[in-house]
Design a protein around this motif. Structure first.
Motif, short mmCIF file in Angstrom:
data_model
loop_
_atom_site.label_atom_id
_atom_site.label_comp_id
_atom_site.label_asym_id
_atom_site.label_seq_id
_atom_site.Cartn_x
_atom_site.Cartn_y
_atom_site.Cartn_z
N PRO A 194 0.85 -1.20 0.00
CA PRO A 194 0.00 0.00 0.00
C PRO A 194 0.88 1.25 0.00
CG PRO A 194 -0.65 -1.54 1.72
CD PRO A 194 0.68 -2.00 1.21
N TRP B 114 -1.33 -5.82 -8.59
CA TRP B 114 -2.06 -5.02 -7.63
C TRP B 114 -3.16 -5.86 -6.99
CZ3 TRP B 114 -7.34 -4.07 -8.41
CH2 TRP B 114 -7.83 -4.40 -9.68
N SER C 255 -6.70 -5.24 -4.02
CA SER C 255 -7.43 -4.29 -3.18
C SER C 255 -8.44 -5.02 -2.32
CB SER C 255 -8.15 -3.25 -4.06
OG SER C 255 -8.97 -2.42 -3.27
N GLU D 114 -14.37 1.38 -1.61
CA GLU D 114 -13.79 2.68 -1.95
C GLU D 114 -14.47 3.79 -1.15
OE1 GLU D 114 -11.19 3.03 -3.69
OE2 GLU D 114 -11.04 1.03 -4.57
N ARG E 223 -10.57 5.64 -7.34
CA ARG E 223 -9.78 4.78 -6.44
C ARG E 223 -8.78 5.67 -5.69
NH1 ARG E 223 -11.39 1.95 -10.83
NH2 ARG E 223 -12.14 -0.17 -10.43
N TRP F 287 -6.30 5.56 -3.57
CA TRP F 287 -5.39 4.57 -3.00
C TRP F 287 -4.15 5.20 -2.36
CZ3 TRP F 287 -5.40 0.02 -7.09
CH2 TRP F 287 -6.66 -0.57 -7.06
N ARG G 228 -5.31 4.60 1.29
CA ARG G 228 -5.86 3.31 1.70
C ARG G 228 -4.76 2.30 1.98
NH1 ARG G 228 -10.19 0.73 -2.05
NH2 ARG G 228 -9.63 -0.99 -0.68
N THR H 77 -5.49 -0.87 2.53
CA THR H 77 -5.94 -2.17 2.04
C THR H 77 -5.80 -2.31 0.52
OG1 THR H 77 -8.20 -1.34 1.93
CG2 THR H 77 -7.55 -2.50 3.94
N ALA H 78 -5.25 -1.28 -0.12
CA ALA H 78 -5.01 -1.33 -1.57
C ALA H 78 -3.51 -1.52 -1.79
CB ALA H 78 -5.51 -0.06 -2.25
N TRP I 163 -0.59 -1.85 -4.34
CA TRP I 163 -0.38 -1.56 -5.76
C TRP I 163 1.00 -0.98 -6.09
CZ3 TRP I 163 -0.13 3.77 -7.35
CH2 TRP I 163 -0.35 4.70 -6.31
N MET J 2 -14.20 -4.54 -8.02
CA MET J 2 -13.06 -4.07 -8.80
C MET J 2 -13.46 -3.70 -10.22
SD MET J 2 -10.01 -6.57 -7.45
CE MET J 2 -10.94 -8.09 -7.57
#
Length: 891
Positions: free
Chosen positions: A118, A226, A228, A232, A279, A281, A284, A286-287, A289, A713
């Motif tokens: 993340p 990636w 997630s 969101e 998104r 991110w 976040r 929990t994402a 990427w 997603m």
């Protein structure tokens, strides 16, 4: 020295000058002048570099010898061209994907994280890591809208990178400047890019004033690496197109840190919300990427850096849990570990997917080249026999044997040289065709395959090696002649006939053994592909089309995502030619998958893995549309809305694992996330393969798309229709636009194509193994034909005597065929055990069979048996036409 070197090149003019000078001195000499030939040689030696002059003579004579038999020489050069070209083609991909270092400063000091992180955790690593002098993050973008164009062919690829990315890699722009830490501070505040050399040359026509100008870029998608979890945030979506200032242009050889990608631009990570609208991110946890690449400090080794990184990693995980952390959870988190990888060659999905197959293909083309060399060795042995009288006379006149050997090796070198020169364009074309198979036509996968120094050096080394393989032994054998027999014109006594034939037949046995190895590999890989293609998926993939939209990227949030997905579904069901439709979050054979930890009343897990299951979020009528049988209970219906009780359908594997023989209908499953969803089982569906054909179906449960347990997603539509995707494409796109102008189709294709793409590695191996197997079969057949024709020619007198005393033609044919079968049997006895011992390294690439598969071995024996018969038929029939009278007069 320079003068002598020039004289060596202009030999005709030098001979004329020497003759003129000798004549001048002879005309003024009153006594005996001496041996003119000896004087001429002494003057030549004094005026030239003797060894260089000798080499030039060998080359000139070798060219004349090759020109005397143009057909034989052309066949030899063609064989070498194909053999060396195939090796060069495979090596060029092996070099780019597996061997080459990144074109950056000190690539050996770079390391990679084995997992994506993340963005908030990445920042913590960057701020607190002590083992690295630089710590950079990156993410791959695809399908980025360029200049507000809706045409996917005009889209760009790019990378989101941290501000210190170029500093960590140690590269600079050739125009302007690269990104810096100051360009990667506040989210959305720095619409700036560095563009690639190819984009500057192509789209911007090498504009020398490009720095400071703007380019309009829109949304894109993450292409790989990636994941997630969670929903969101409900925040506004940024505008879809924005002007970005061009800061600089990168060097032409720079492609970043990922082999197989050549981004068009690099933009700051803090611009993520622009390129991935909806998104958020950057905040976040929990994402996941961000790919991590770092540069080791001089005082740290990879092992020490990994230990320090994992101490920090576990600290960060514990801090992220906050006050809800329990002692059991702490122990679980302390088991987590990051593995640091050597980063000198960068990231590469191609390396992971095709690394082992490329090495196998490299070994196979080397075997093909060995077979070709064996053929040429026999060819040169036969030609050496034909030139036996010439060689004997030269030896009788005083030419030393090493000089003749060097001459014959020079002829072999010329063949290799011509083959190597022609193999460069052949190898380049073959490598492009091979890469087209590897990339499956995906424009996002890019590798520069223009032959460079390493490929040319490899080609030269192979040329020298082939000269040694097929040139030295025939040269040594051809110069072992009986001078007295030659002078008596007894052509059959030029060499030891029995030992020569034994050597040539041994070469044929080796050819057959090598062909056996390749053919067994061909049979195993072909059967593997057949087994995968005929594998029962649990449903029919025929007439099933998949299409994807991204409601979240279009600005839809919460319940709006399911509502707009349902409206699109209702529109699709009204289109002509569509018989059924539904949708899902992960799709079929797509690049997305979801998993969760669950709890089932009455089930006590023996290990943490027992609580893991895969899941998907699907629309009404999903099982009926795809064709997945519901064994118990019912399918999802339109009534399973956001406000209805939460329900789930589980697959067979999950029902057997958690419920045994009792019916799971009505049972409760706890989705053990922080939201603690409770799901009631309403059905049991058949196990299906919906992501990978090779894998056994995992434990899986399905929930209604309207009742999501995790953030969606995207939305993949499964459409049943007798029409092709090309016919449906326009009306589906227009139908989606009519529901919402903000929505667009990201891709649309037949499911069978997605399945074929998932078998890309297997298709590549099968195709190339068939190609190399057939090529080895052709070369082996040619080798057998050549040795049997040569054998029949040498046995003309013997066969003539047999016919003269009453021998029957079928006996003569059987004598020739049996000799061929004897050679083939010898090759099989050697080749099959070797092939079986090597095939154990192929186990991980096989499916539905073992390396010692009996049917594959039987097929190889039959194929080689037919090859033996085919190769011996013409020489055998020719033997039956020998005139006994002519044969008896052959002496």
């Amino acid at each position: 020295m320079l003068r002598r070197f020039i004289n060596s090149l202009r030999h005709k003019r030098l001979d004329a000058e020497i003759a003129e000078e000798i004549e001048f001195h002879r005309s003024r000499s009153s006594g005996s002048f001496g041996n003119v030939a000896a004087i001429r040689e002494q003057m030549r030696d004094a005026s030239t570099i003797v060894r260089f002059e000798s080499l030039l003579q060998d080359l000139r004579y070798g060219l004349r010898i090759l020109a005397r038999t143009p057909a034989v020489s052309a066949v030899a050069v063609l064989s070498l061209t194909l053999g060396i070209g195939a090796n060069a083609a495979i090596f060029s991909l092996v070099d780019r994907v597996l061997l080459s270092f990144l074109p950056v400063e000190q690539p050996e000091r770079l390391v990679l994280f084995d997992q994506v992180e993340p963005y908030p955790r990445f920042k913590e690593f960057r701020n607190h890591s002590q083992a690295f002098s630089g710590f950079a993050g990156t993410a791959s973008l695809a399908g980025v809208v360029f200049n507000a164009s809706d045409n996917p062919e005009n889209s760009l690829t790019g990378r989101l990178v941290s501000g210190n990315y170029f500093d960590v890699l140690g590269v600079q722009a050739i125009m302007g400047r690269v990104l810096s830490d100051a360009d990667d501070t506040n989210p959305g505040a720095h619409p700036e890019v560095v563009i690639s050399y190819a984009l500057w040359q192509g789209r911007f026509h090498a504009d020398p004033t490009i720095v400071g100008k703007t380019v309009r870029l829109g949304a894109g998608r993450l292409s790989s690496g990636w994941g997630s979890g969670g929903f969101e945030e409900d925040r506004p979506v940024s505008p879809s197109n924005r002007d970005f200032v061009i800061l600089g242009v990168m060097p032409p050889n720079f492609f970043g840190e990922t082999v197989g990608e050549r981004p068009d631009f690099w933009a700051p990570l803090t611009m993520e919300e622009h390129f991935l609208p909806g998104r958020h991110w950057l905040s976040r946890r929990t994402a996941r990427w961000v790919q991590v690449i770092a540069r080791l400090k001089p005082s740290y080794s990879l092992k020490h850096a990994e230990a320090a990184t994992n101490i920090l990693y576990r600290q960060l995980l514990i801090e992220e849990e906050g006050t809800s952390l329990t002692e059991a959870r702490r122990r679980e988190l302390e088991q987590n570990k990051i593995k640091l990888l050597d980063g000198s060659k960068g990231f590469s999905d191609l390396r992971e997917q095709f690394g082992k197959p490329l090495w196998i293909m490299m070994a196979m083309v080397c075997v093909v080249l060995l077979i070709a060399c064996a053929n040429l060795a026999n060819l040169l042995l036969a030609r050496g026999t034909a030139r036996g009288r010439e060689i004997g006379i030269r030896l009788a006149l005083g030419v030393d044997r090493p000089r003749l050997v060097r001459q014959l090796i020079t002829e072999s070198f010329l063949l290799s040289l011509f083959g190597a020169i022609l193999s460069v364009p052949v190898g380049w074309l073959a490598s492009r065709a091979l890469f087209a198979m590897v990339s499956a036509g995906n424009p996002e996968v890019r590798i520069d395959l223009v032959p460079d120094g390493s490929v040319l050096l490899f080609t030269g080394a192979v040329a020298v090696l082939t000269t040694l393989l097929f040139g030295v032994a025939p040269a040594l054998r051809s110069t072992r002649v009986d001078i007295q027999s030659v002078l008596k014109e007894n052509e059959h006594a030029t060499t030891n006939s029995r030992s020569r034939m034994t050597g040539e037949k041994a070469v044929v046995v080796i050819q057959v053994a090598l062909s056996t190895i390749l053919l067994l590999g061909m049979a195993l890989f072909t059967r593997t592909l057949y087994n995968l293609r005929t594998q029962d998926l649990g449903y029919s993939a025929e007439r099933l089309i998949t299409a994807r939209i991204d409601p979240i990227g279009a600005g839809y949030k919460g319940e709006e995502v399911g509502q707009v997905a349902q409206r699109v579904l209702e529109k699709l069901r009204t289109l002509p030619g569509i018989t059924a439709a539904s949708y899902s979050d992960n799709g079929l054979f797509a690049d997305r998958e979801s998993g969760a930890s669950i709890r089932v009343n009455g089930f006590l897990p023996a290990s943490p893995k027992d609580a893991n299951a895969r899941f998907d979020q699907v629309g009404p009528g999903y099982f009926a549309t795809v064709g997945i049988p519901v064994l118990l209970g019912r399918d999802f219906a339109d009534t399973d809305t956001a406000h209805a009780p939460r329900v789930t359908v589980i697959n067979e594997s999950m029902a057997k694992f958690y419920f045994g023989k009792r019916s799971p209908l009505g049972e409760t499953i706890f989705y053990d996330s922080r939201l603690k969803f409770t799901l009631t089982v309403i059905g049991v569906a058949k196990d299906v393969r919906d992501h990978l054909v090779r894998d056994q179906p995992p434990r899986r449960f399905y929930v209604s798309y309207m009742q999501p347990v995790d953030g969606q997603m995207g939305t993949d539509y499964e459409i049943r229709s007798a029409l092709t995707p090309a016919v449906l494409d326009r009306q589906i796109r227009e139908g989606v636009r009519s529901v919402s102008p903000r929505l667009s189709i990201e891709f649309l294709q037949a499911l069978q194509k997605s399945i074929d793409n998932s078998l890309l590695r297997e298709r590549l191996i099968a195709r190339l193994s068939i190609l190399f197997g057939l090529l080895s079969l052709l070369l082996g057949c040619a080798g057998l034909f050549g040795i049997m024709a040569y054998s029949v020619g040498r046995r003309t007198q013997e066969i003539g005597i047999r016919i003269a005393i009453g021998g029957q033609p079928h006996n003569v044919i059987w004598a020739v065929v049996s000799e061929t079968l004897f050679l083939v049997a010898g090759g099989l006895l050697v080749g099959i055990p070797v092939a079986l011992s090597l095939s154990r390294y192929l186990q991980s690439l096989l499916f539905g069979l073992t390396p010692a598969d009996g049917w594959s071995i039987f097929a190889v024996v039959v194929i080689i048996g037919f090859m033996a018969v085919a190769a011996s038929v013409i020489p055998a029939r020719r033997a039956t036409r020998i005139d006994p009278v002519t044969a008896l007069r052959c002496e």
